[in-house]
Design a protein around this motif. Structure first.
Motif, PDB file in Angstrom:
ATOM      1  N   PRO A 405     -70.150   5.880  56.946  1.00 13.85           N
ATOM      2  CA  PRO A 405     -69.286   4.709  56.716  1.00 13.85           C
ATOM      3  C   PRO A 405     -68.315   4.532  57.883  1.00 13.85           C
ATOM      4  N   VAL A 406     -68.119   3.297  58.316  1.00 23.89           N
ATOM      5  CA  VAL A 406     -67.205   3.010  59.425  1.00 23.89           C
ATOM      6  C   VAL A 406     -66.312   1.835  59.058  1.00 23.89           C
ATOM      7  N   MET A 407     -65.136   1.812  59.669  1.00 26.24           N
ATOM      8  CA  MET A 407     -64.273   0.643  59.607  1.00 26.24           C
ATOM      9  C   MET A 407     -64.373  -0.067  60.954  1.00 26.24           C
ATOM     10  N   SER A 408     -64.642  -1.336  60.938  1.00 23.81           N
ATOM     11  CA  SER A 408     -64.737  -2.083  62.189  1.00 23.81           C
ATOM     12  C   SER A 408     -63.353  -2.297  62.778  1.00 23.81           C
ATOM     13  N   THR A 409     -63.221  -2.035  64.088  1.00 24.91           N
ATOM     14  CA  THR A 409     -61.977  -2.362  64.780  1.00 24.91           C
ATOM     15  C   THR A 409     -61.974  -3.812  65.236  1.00 24.91           C
ATOM     16  N   GLY A 410     -63.098  -4.479  65.035  1.00 27.02           N
ATOM     17  CA  GLY A 410     -63.164  -5.901  65.309  1.00 27.02           C
ATOM     18  C   GLY A 410     -62.862  -6.691  64.051  1.00 27.02           C
ATOM     19  N   ALA A 411     -63.412  -7.884  63.965  1.00 23.88           N
ATOM     20  CA  ALA A 411     -63.136  -8.741  62.814  1.00 23.88           C
ATOM     21  C   ALA A 411     -64.368  -9.588  62.516  1.00 23.88           C
ATOM     22  N   THR A 412     -64.577  -9.866  61.245  1.00 26.04           N
ATOM     23  CA  THR A 412     -65.652 -10.745  60.810  1.00 26.04           C
ATOM     24  C   THR A 412     -65.099 -11.736  59.796  1.00 26.04           C
ATOM     25  N   ASP A 413     -65.974 -12.605  59.313  1.00 25.98           N
ATOM     26  CA  ASP A 413     -65.573 -13.548  58.269  1.00 25.98           C
ATOM     27  C   ASP A 413     -65.395 -12.876  56.922  1.00 25.98           C
ATOM     28  N   GLY A 414     -65.738 -11.604  56.817  1.00 29.40           N
ATOM     29  CA  GLY A 414     -65.578 -10.913  55.557  1.00 29.40           C
ATOM     30  C   GLY A 414     -64.151 -10.917  55.043  1.00 29.40           C
ATOM     31  N   ILE A 415     -63.190 -11.008  55.955  1.00 30.00           N
ATOM     32  CA  ILE A 415     -61.782 -10.949  55.550  1.00 30.00           C
ATOM     33  C   ILE A 415     -61.410 -12.107  54.628  1.00 30.00           C
ATOM     34  N   PHE A 416     -62.065 -13.259  54.796  1.00 29.75           N
ATOM     35  CA  PHE A 416     -61.757 -14.414  53.943  1.00 29.75           C
ATOM     36  C   PHE A 416     -62.292 -14.221  52.532  1.00 29.75           C
ATOM     37  N   LEU A 417     -63.443 -13.578  52.405  1.00 27.95           N
ATOM     38  CA  LEU A 417     -63.994 -13.319  51.078  1.00 27.95           C
ATOM     39  C   LEU A 417     -63.223 -12.212  50.378  1.00 27.95           C
ATOM     40  N   GLU A 418     -62.809 -11.209  51.142  1.00 29.24           N
ATOM     41  CA  GLU A 418     -62.017 -10.137  50.541  1.00 29.24           C
ATOM     42  C   GLU A 418     -60.705 -10.678  49.975  1.00 29.24           C
ATOM     43  N   ALA A 419     -60.184 -11.738  50.605  1.00 26.09           N
ATOM     44  CA  ALA A 419     -58.934 -12.332  50.144  1.00 26.09           C
ATOM     45  C   ALA A 419     -59.076 -12.977  48.770  1.00 26.09           C
ATOM     46  N   ILE A 420     -60.302 -13.307  48.353  1.00 27.74           N
ATOM     47  CA  ILE A 420     -60.511 -13.888  47.025  1.00 27.74           C
ATOM     48  C   ILE A 420     -61.213 -12.899  46.097  1.00 27.74           C
ATOM     49  N   GLY A 421     -61.164 -11.625  46.462  1.00 26.91           N
ATOM     50  CA  GLY A 421     -61.637 -10.593  45.555  1.00 26.91           C
ATOM     51  C   GLY A 421     -63.083 -10.178  45.690  1.00 26.91           C
ATOM     52  N   ILE A 422     -63.743 -10.551  46.783  1.00 32.54           N
ATOM     53  CA  ILE A 422     -65.139 -10.149  46.990  1.00 32.54           C
ATOM     54  C   ILE A 422     -65.169  -9.048  48.047  1.00 32.54           C
ATOM     55  N   PRO A 423     -65.460  -7.803  47.683  1.00 32.55           N
ATOM     56  CA  PRO A 423     -65.569  -6.756  48.701  1.00 32.55           C
ATOM     57  C   PRO A 423     -66.790  -7.000  49.588  1.00 32.55           C
ATOM     58  N   VAL A 424     -66.600  -6.811  50.875  1.00 33.52           N
ATOM     59  CA  VAL A 424     -67.650  -7.134  51.851  1.00 33.52           C
ATOM     60  C   VAL A 424     -68.040  -5.865  52.607  1.00 33.52           C
ATOM     61  N   TYR A 425     -69.349  -5.641  52.703  1.00 29.85           N
ATOM     62  CA  TYR A 425     -69.885  -4.456  53.367  1.00 29.85           C
ATOM     63  C   TYR A 425     -70.802  -4.882  54.511  1.00 29.85           C
ATOM     64  N   GLY A 426     -70.624  -4.254  55.670  1.00 29.66           N
ATOM     65  CA  GLY A 426     -71.504  -4.514  56.802  1.00 29.66           C
ATOM     66  C   GLY A 426     -72.786  -3.723  56.638  1.00 29.66           C
ATOM     67  N   ALA A 427     -73.901  -4.431  56.475  1.00 26.44           N
ATOM     68  CA  ALA A 427     -75.171  -3.783  56.141  1.00 26.44           C
ATOM     69  C   ALA A 427     -75.736  -3.005  57.328  1.00 26.44           C
ATOM     70  N   PRO A 428     -76.216  -1.798  57.089  1.00 23.36           N
ATOM     71  CA  PRO A 428     -76.920  -1.052  58.133  1.00 23.36           C
ATOM     72  C   PRO A 428     -78.337  -1.577  58.294  1.00 23.36           C
ATOM     73  N   GLY A 429     -79.078  -1.015  59.260  1.00 26.60           N
ATOM     74  CA  GLY A 429     -80.507  -1.313  59.318  1.00 26.60           C
ATOM     75  C   GLY A 429     -81.053  -1.723  60.656  1.00 26.60           C
ATOM     76  N   ILE A 430     -80.305  -2.471  61.469  1.00 27.20           N
ATOM     77  CA  ILE A 430     -80.801  -2.923  62.767  1.00 27.20           C
ATOM     78  C   ILE A 430     -80.204  -2.039  63.863  1.00 27.20           C
ATOM     79  N   PHE A 431     -81.059  -1.282  64.542  1.00 29.81           N
ATOM     80  CA  PHE A 431     -80.616  -0.330  65.557  1.00 29.81           C
ATOM     81  C   PHE A 431     -80.477  -1.009  66.914  1.00 29.81           C
ATOM     82  N   LEU A 432     -79.363  -0.704  67.594  1.00 28.95           N
ATOM     83  CA  LEU A 432     -79.097  -1.236  68.929  1.00 28.95           C
ATOM     84  C   LEU A 432     -78.874  -0.102  69.906  1.00 28.95           C
ATOM     85  N   ASP A 433     -78.950  -0.432  71.188  1.00 31.17           N
ATOM     86  CA  ASP A 433     -78.618   0.528  72.228  1.00 31.17           C
ATOM     87  C   ASP A 433     -77.106   0.760  72.264  1.00 31.17           C
TER      88      ASP A 433
END
Length: 467
Positions: A405-433
């Motif tokens: 589990p990680v906390m992003s030091t960046g930002a996504t649109d998830g913050i707007f959904l969390e503000a209305i009570g929807i917990p948001v998770y960044g899905a794993p699965g796509i591997f990058l360099d």
């Protein structure tokens, strides 16, 4: 915006080859390729593109798959006709289960053709990579989510839990119309869900292409800009005085540079640092343990914070990013301004950070929070109902690869959904360099193998959550 380290360049001898659908053997992969290619090659930059067009193209594919108009809902606002998005719904069979939401953004960072080795809006395959702007951020996820909704509908699959899809615009540009924010404020029932899956997770490859680790994002910082301003009467440069707007703004910025915000931990960052310590040699491992035991341990902080990523994971950070001052070469400056970009730790507010910046700037410099004002980041819990299936499906697709589990030091649109009570998770699965494959930079790319394997993983993950 995905915050994930060194760049390598393709050699001049490489020849760019346009991608053909036959590059993938399975019929479902070929169908996905058509959707992905169309989406990547649709320009969705703020300056010249249209998210509305991209959303309409996907809506058409959903219609062809059998989604009725009531469950296939494009949206836009009159003031921003090219910044529209799409919500789609696959109804579930169990009304007692709250829906799940698949979130992705359609807009991309600007890309100038003269700066790129290849046309940024023509999908090109080269040496095992797809190249183009948005191949990763975030059209890989947007295409996978839309493709998942199509495959489920065409298979007449009825989930227990309703599955919702929201494809939005405006995530990459602070001052743009943001579709996720608009939905949260104006159509909260349309996107209401028990939880959402979003960008921010993923996987990391070693230098020789082996899977190293998977990450599920559980929480993120809030991004907020502040303006520092100093004003003076000015005058002739031949008779300088100590009251100088440039010096005053410089002193304020120096105070910001020297200041370290307090260290905090969430359940996610404790789990992250625990896993990091287990994989780290001394003295880093010892310093991490010491810092988790005592966040005020300055010696341990110095060791851990020598890694810029871990430094940012520990605390709020603020940094000067823009500077403007003076009006003539031979005049004392009447005005100097600077933009300070802050990434605010979950639970800390914009106003709290503003108060700290005002104190650091001193009485000669004004500090204001710039619109838009971001909501306070709310960290989701390390919910076993979320982390468990992610780990179980990963064991099937990527055996032996640890999930962290990680906390992003960046930002996504998830913050707007969390503000209305929807917990948001960044899905794993796509591997990058390790260099993030050019996200937000030149020659953005994604490993072809990673895209298709990630698609299979995410499809199974959605079904695992949906029941």
């Amino acid at each position: 915006m995905i915050a994930r380290l060194a760049a390598w360049m393709a050699t001049a001898a490489m020849v760019a080859v346009p991608v053909a659908a036959s590059a993938q053997s399975r019929p479902d992969q070929q169908a996905f390729f058509g959707l992905y290619k169309q989406l990547v090659e649709t320009n969705t930059t703020l300056s010249a593109g249209s998210c509305t067009q991209a959303a309409a193209q996907i809506a058409g594919r959903l219609t062809d798959a059998g989604y009725p108009a009531r469950d296939n809902i494009p949206f836009s606002v009159p003031d921003h006709p090219k910044e529209g998005g799409l919500v789609a719904i696959l109804p579930g069979s169990d009304p007692m289960l709250k829906p799940m939401l698949l979130l992705a953004h359609l807009d991309v960072v600007e890309a100038k053709r003269e700066d790129w080795q290849r046309d940024p809006f023509a999908l090109v395959e080269e040496n095992g990579y797809y190249y183009a702007r948005g191949t990763v951020d975030d059209k890989a996820m947007a295409a996978v989510w839309a493709d998942t909704m199509i495959r489920l509908k065409e298979a007449h699959y009825v989930p227990k839990r309703t599955i919702k899809l929201a494809l939005t615009c405006g995530e990459e540009t602070t001052f743009a119309f943001d579709g996720a924010e608009w939905l949260a404020k104006n159509k909260p029932d349309l996107v209401a869900a028990e939880f959402a899956l979003n960008e921010g997770g993923g996987g990391r490859l070693t230098d020789d292409g082996r899977r190293e680790t998977l990450a599920i994002q559980v929480g993120e910082k809030a991004a907020q800009n502040y303006t520092f301003a100093a004003t003076n009467p000015g005058g002739h440069s031949s008779q300088p005085t100590p009251a100088n707007a440039i010096y005053e703004i410089a002193d304020a910025l120096e105070a910001v540079r020297a200041y370290e915000f307090p260290i905090h931990f969430t359940d996610t960052t404790r789990a992250f640092f625990t896993a990091t310590a287990a994989a780290s040699p001394k003295p880093m491992a010892d310093a991490i343990h010491a810092l988790m035991a005592n966040p005020n341990d300055k010696a341990a902080d110095a060791v851990v914070s020598s890694d810029k990523g871990m430094h940012s994971t520990l605390r709020t950070t603020c940094v000067a990013t823009l500077l403007n001052a003076g009006h003539a070469e031979n005049a004392l400056p009447q005005r100097a301004t600077a933009n300070v970009n802050c990434r605010i730790f979950p639970g800390e507010s914009v106003d709290q950070t503003l108060a700290t910046l005002k104190r650091l700037a001193g009485p000669k410099v004004t500090v204001t929070a710039n619109a838009p004002i971001r909501p306070t980041a709310i960290p989701p819990t390390l919910d076993p109902k979320i982390v468990g299936p992610a780990r179980a499906v990963a064991a099937k697709h990527f055996p032996g690869v640890p999930l962290v589990p990680v906390m992003s030091t960046g930002a996504t649109d998830g913050i707007f959904l969390e503000a209305i009570g929807i917990p948001v998770y960044g899905a794993p699965g796509i591997f990058l360099d390790k260099d993030l494959d050019g996200i937000h930079g030149l020659n953005e790319r994604i490993p072809v193998k990673s895209l298709y394997e990630g698609r299979d993983y995410l499809f199974d993950l959605v079904k695992a959550y949906a029941g």
